[in-house]
Design a protein around this motif. Structure first.
Motif, PDB file in Angstrom:
ATOM      1  N   LYS A  35      45.071  73.149  35.689  1.00  0.00           N
ATOM      2  CA  LYS A  35      46.357  73.358  35.014  1.00  0.00           C
ATOM      3  C   LYS A  35      47.161  74.417  35.763  1.00  0.00           C
ATOM      4  CE  LYS A  35      46.487  75.677  31.132  1.00  0.00           C
ATOM      5  NZ  LYS A  35      46.335  76.009  29.702  1.00  0.00           N
ATOM      6  N   ARG A  36      48.454  74.212  35.897  1.00  0.00           N
ATOM      7  CA  ARG A  36      49.300  75.206  36.556  1.00  0.00           C
ATOM      8  C   ARG A  36      50.688  75.208  35.927  1.00  0.00           C
ATOM      9  NH1 ARG A  36      50.324  72.666  42.635  1.00  0.00           N
ATOM     10  NH2 ARG A  36      51.064  70.594  42.003  1.00  0.00           N
ATOM     11  N   THR A  37      51.420  76.270  36.190  1.00  0.00           N
ATOM     12  CA  THR A  37      52.780  76.398  35.688  1.00  0.00           C
ATOM     13  C   THR A  37      53.747  75.804  36.699  1.00  0.00           C
ATOM     14  OG1 THR A  37      52.227  78.420  34.483  1.00  0.00           O
ATOM     15  CG2 THR A  37      54.556  78.004  34.892  1.00  0.00           C
ATOM     16  N   VAL A  38      54.616  74.931  36.225  1.00  0.00           N
ATOM     17  CA  VAL A  38      55.659  74.321  37.051  1.00  0.00           C
ATOM     18  C   VAL A  38      56.973  75.007  36.718  1.00  0.00           C
ATOM     19  CG1 VAL A  38      56.864  72.178  37.636  1.00  0.00           C
ATOM     20  CG2 VAL A  38      54.437  72.120  37.017  1.00  0.00           C
ATOM     21  N   SER A 144      63.665  76.739  34.198  1.00  0.00           N
ATOM     22  CA  SER A 144      62.700  76.292  33.193  1.00  0.00           C
ATOM     23  C   SER A 144      61.291  76.404  33.756  1.00  0.00           C
ATOM     24  CB  SER A 144      62.967  74.840  32.773  1.00  0.00           C
ATOM     25  OG  SER A 144      62.607  73.943  33.815  1.00  0.00           O
ATOM     26  N   CYS A 145      60.326  76.447  32.847  1.00  0.00           N
ATOM     27  CA  CYS A 145      58.928  76.417  33.260  1.00  0.00           C
ATOM     28  C   CYS A 145      58.102  75.768  32.158  1.00  0.00           C
ATOM     29  CB  CYS A 145      58.404  77.820  33.577  1.00  0.00           C
ATOM     30  SG  CYS A 145      58.360  78.949  32.167  1.00  0.00           S
ATOM     31  N   TYR A 146      56.958  75.230  32.529  1.00  0.00           N
ATOM     32  CA  TYR A 146      56.046  74.622  31.554  1.00  0.00           C
ATOM     33  C   TYR A 146      54.665  74.529  32.175  1.00  0.00           C
ATOM     34  CZ  TYR A 146      57.998  70.734  34.286  1.00  0.00           C
ATOM     35  OH  TYR A 146      58.463  69.942  35.306  1.00  0.00           O
ATOM     36  N   ASP A 147      53.660  74.366  31.315  1.00  0.00           N
ATOM     37  CA  ASP A 147      52.282  74.195  31.758  1.00  0.00           C
ATOM     38  C   ASP A 147      52.010  72.717  31.970  1.00  0.00           C
ATOM     39  OD1 ASP A 147      51.804  76.946  31.495  1.00  0.00           O
ATOM     40  OD2 ASP A 147      51.287  76.717  29.373  1.00  0.00           O
ATOM     41  N   ARG A 148      51.380  72.376  33.102  1.00  0.00           N
ATOM     42  CA  ARG A 148      51.134  70.967  33.431  1.00  0.00           C
ATOM     43  C   ARG A 148      49.656  70.734  33.731  1.00  0.00           C
ATOM     44  NH1 ARG A 148      54.938  67.390  37.277  1.00  0.00           N
ATOM     45  NH2 ARG A 148      55.897  67.086  35.218  1.00  0.00           N
ATOM     46  N   GLU A 149      49.130  69.628  33.180  1.00  0.00           N
ATOM     47  CA  GLU A 149      47.788  69.155  33.489  1.00  0.00           C
ATOM     48  C   GLU A 149      47.893  67.794  34.151  1.00  0.00           C
ATOM     49  OE1 GLU A 149      44.757  70.311  30.224  1.00  0.00           O
ATOM     50  OE2 GLU A 149      46.700  70.169  29.199  1.00  0.00           O
ATOM     51  N   TYR A 150      46.923  67.479  35.025  1.00  0.00           N
ATOM     52  CA  TYR A 150      46.976  66.271  35.837  1.00  0.00           C
ATOM     53  C   TYR A 150      45.725  65.420  35.627  1.00  0.00           C
ATOM     54  CZ  TYR A 150      50.375  69.118  38.473  1.00  0.00           C
ATOM     55  OH  TYR A 150      51.428  69.917  38.849  1.00  0.00           O
ATOM     56  N   TYR A 151      45.925  64.137  35.384  1.00  0.00           N
ATOM     57  CA  TYR A 151      44.812  63.206  35.194  1.00  0.00           C
ATOM     58  C   TYR A 151      45.041  61.942  36.014  1.00  0.00           C
ATOM     59  CZ  TYR A 151      43.105  65.916  31.197  1.00  0.00           C
ATOM     60  OH  TYR A 151      42.603  66.916  30.394  1.00  0.00           O
ATOM     61  N   THR A 161      50.525  63.059  33.790  1.00  0.00           N
ATOM     62  CA  THR A 161      50.708  64.506  33.625  1.00  0.00           C
ATOM     63  C   THR A 161      51.014  64.817  32.172  1.00  0.00           C
ATOM     64  OG1 THR A 161      53.066  64.364  34.228  1.00  0.00           O
ATOM     65  CG2 THR A 161      51.497  64.891  35.988  1.00  0.00           C
ATOM     66  N   ILE A 162      50.557  65.968  31.723  1.00  0.00           N
ATOM     67  CA  ILE A 162      50.805  66.446  30.359  1.00  0.00           C
ATOM     68  C   ILE A 162      51.499  67.792  30.468  1.00  0.00           C
ATOM     69  CG2 ILE A 162      49.769  67.105  28.157  1.00  0.00           C
ATOM     70  CD1 ILE A 162      47.388  65.321  28.867  1.00  0.00           C
ATOM     71  N   ASP A 163      52.728  67.877  29.958  1.00  0.00           N
ATOM     72  CA  ASP A 163      53.519  69.104  30.024  1.00  0.00           C
ATOM     73  C   ASP A 163      53.691  69.689  28.634  1.00  0.00           C
ATOM     74  OD1 ASP A 163      53.819  68.527  32.710  1.00  0.00           O
ATOM     75  OD2 ASP A 163      55.804  67.635  32.469  1.00  0.00           O
ATOM     76  N   LYS A 164      53.465  70.986  28.514  1.00  0.00           N
ATOM     77  CA  LYS A 164      53.673  71.653  27.225  1.00  0.00           C
ATOM     78  C   LYS A 164      54.152  73.079  27.458  1.00  0.00           C
ATOM     79  CE  LYS A 164      48.792  72.989  26.693  1.00  0.00           C
ATOM     80  NZ  LYS A 164      47.629  73.003  25.772  1.00  0.00           N
ATOM     81  N   ASN A 165      54.558  73.737  26.345  1.00  0.00           N
ATOM     82  CA  ASN A 165      55.083  75.114  26.399  1.00  0.00           C
ATOM     83  C   ASN A 165      56.304  75.205  27.322  1.00  0.00           C
ATOM     84  OD1 ASN A 165      52.886  75.956  24.756  1.00  0.00           O
ATOM     85  ND2 ASN A 165      51.599  76.217  26.576  1.00  0.00           N
ATOM     86  N   GLN A 166      57.298  74.367  27.056  1.00  0.00           N
ATOM     87  CA  GLN A 166      58.515  74.358  27.866  1.00  0.00           C
ATOM     88  C   GLN A 166      59.400  75.563  27.508  1.00  0.00           C
ATOM     89  OE1 GLN A 166      60.435  70.330  27.940  1.00  0.00           O
ATOM     90  NE2 GLN A 166      58.734  69.777  26.602  1.00  0.00           N
ATOM     91  N   LYS A 167      59.638  76.426  28.491  1.00  0.00           N
ATOM     92  CA  LYS A 167      60.461  77.624  28.281  1.00  0.00           C
ATOM     93  C   LYS A 167      61.720  77.545  29.137  1.00  0.00           C
ATOM     94  CE  LYS A 167      56.378  80.454  27.347  1.00  0.00           C
ATOM     95  NZ  LYS A 167      55.546  81.619  27.782  1.00  0.00           N
ATOM     96  N   TYR A 168      62.810  78.088  28.594  1.00  0.00           N
ATOM     97  CA  TYR A 168      64.102  77.987  29.263  1.00  0.00           C
ATOM     98  C   TYR A 168      64.770  79.357  29.366  1.00  0.00           C
ATOM     99  CZ  TYR A 168      63.601  72.965  28.730  1.00  0.00           C
ATOM    100  OH  TYR A 168      63.136  71.677  28.792  1.00  0.00           O
ATOM    101  N   ILE A 184      55.210  67.946  23.434  1.00  0.00           N
ATOM    102  CA  ILE A 184      54.443  67.638  24.629  1.00  0.00           C
ATOM    103  C   ILE A 184      55.053  66.408  25.300  1.00  0.00           C
ATOM    104  CG2 ILE A 184      52.202  66.815  25.464  1.00  0.00           C
ATOM    105  CD1 ILE A 184      50.904  68.480  23.260  1.00  0.00           C
ATOM    106  N   VAL A 185      55.190  66.470  26.618  1.00  0.00           N
ATOM    107  CA  VAL A 185      55.703  65.336  27.389  1.00  0.00           C
ATOM    108  C   VAL A 185      54.555  64.765  28.221  1.00  0.00           C
ATOM    109  CG1 VAL A 185      57.345  64.539  29.120  1.00  0.00           C
ATOM    110  CG2 VAL A 185      58.003  66.353  27.516  1.00  0.00           C
TER     111      VAL A 185
END
Length: 222
Positions: A35-38, A144-151, A161-168, A184-185
């Motif tokens: 998981k990493r921050t985009v 913007s930033c969000y946490d992303r997981e990759y499957y 990809t699963i994106d959550k905690n979207q900050k602006y 969650i996207v």
């Protein structure tokens, strides 16, 4: 079309996060990256062309952003290894042109003028003159930033990809945190419709643009 791929998005309530992860893993999906921050800096024309292309659901559109991974605002106030991305969409097909950008100074409370000057100075070094003329008067809209997981699935043909905690963050007159979107996207990326046929998720496909969401959140749309 060469270098294009399909992308489909789903919006999910965050209370179902654990259930969704468990469902994917039971069906053989495996995590391929940590998981990493985009992070993104979005650009748009004076007339907000990218925003209205998203809002109106145009079948052909393009979007410009700076992207980097890791800390949104590094302790040394300098973003290294970031990329200028041009995202081109035709119907459900998408492709990206990616160029590496030099270091960009970035920190909370930084003035818009400082960020704008440094950013476009770096872009002028990597973008051909005939293209740079087209975007040199673009406006930095927000960060913007969000946490992303990759499957990836068990056939290795669909990435997810699963994106959550979207900050602006607003950038004008200076950079400051403004708000968060908690949904969650989930985004699927694949090469042919045949790969998508057997995918099932208990929620509807939906149009989603983090850029449009940011404008709506920060400026109540245009």
């Amino acid at each position: 079309m060469k270098n294009y791929r399909f992308e489909k998005k789903f919006i999910v309530n965050p209370i179902y996060y654990d259930k969704i992860i468990n469902s994917f893993e039971l069906r053989g999906w495996t995590k391929i990256f940590s998981k990493r921050t985009v992070n993104n800096i979005y650009l748009d024309s004076i007339n907000s062309n990218s925003y209205y292309e998203c809002k109106n659901g145009d079948l052909e559109k393009r979007k410009y952003r700076i992207r980097w991974y890791g800390d949104t605002f590094p302790k040394k106030k300098n973003v290294k290894t970031c990329f200028f991305e041009t995202k081109i969409k035709k119907n459900d097909l998408n492709r990206k042109i990616i160029r590496t950008v030099g270091d960009i100074r970035l920190h909370l409370n930084q003035s818009y003028s400082q960020l704008n000057k440094k950013l476009f100075s770096e872009l002028s070094k990597i973008i051909p003159e005939e293209e740079f003329i087209f975007i040199e008067n673009y406006i930095i809209q927000f960060i913007s930033c969000y946490d992303r997981e990759y499957y990836i699935n068990n056939t290795n043909k669909i990435r997810l990809t699963i994106d959550k905690n979207q900050k602006y963050f607003k950038v004008d007159p200076k950079i400051k945190y403004e708000g968060q979107i908690n949904s969650i996207v989930i985004e699927l990326k694949y090469s042919s419709d045949e790969d998508f046929k057997n995918f099932n998720l208990e929620t509807n496909l939906t149009h989603n643009s983090k850029y449009q969401n940011g404008i709506d959140l920060l400026f109540n749309g245009y």
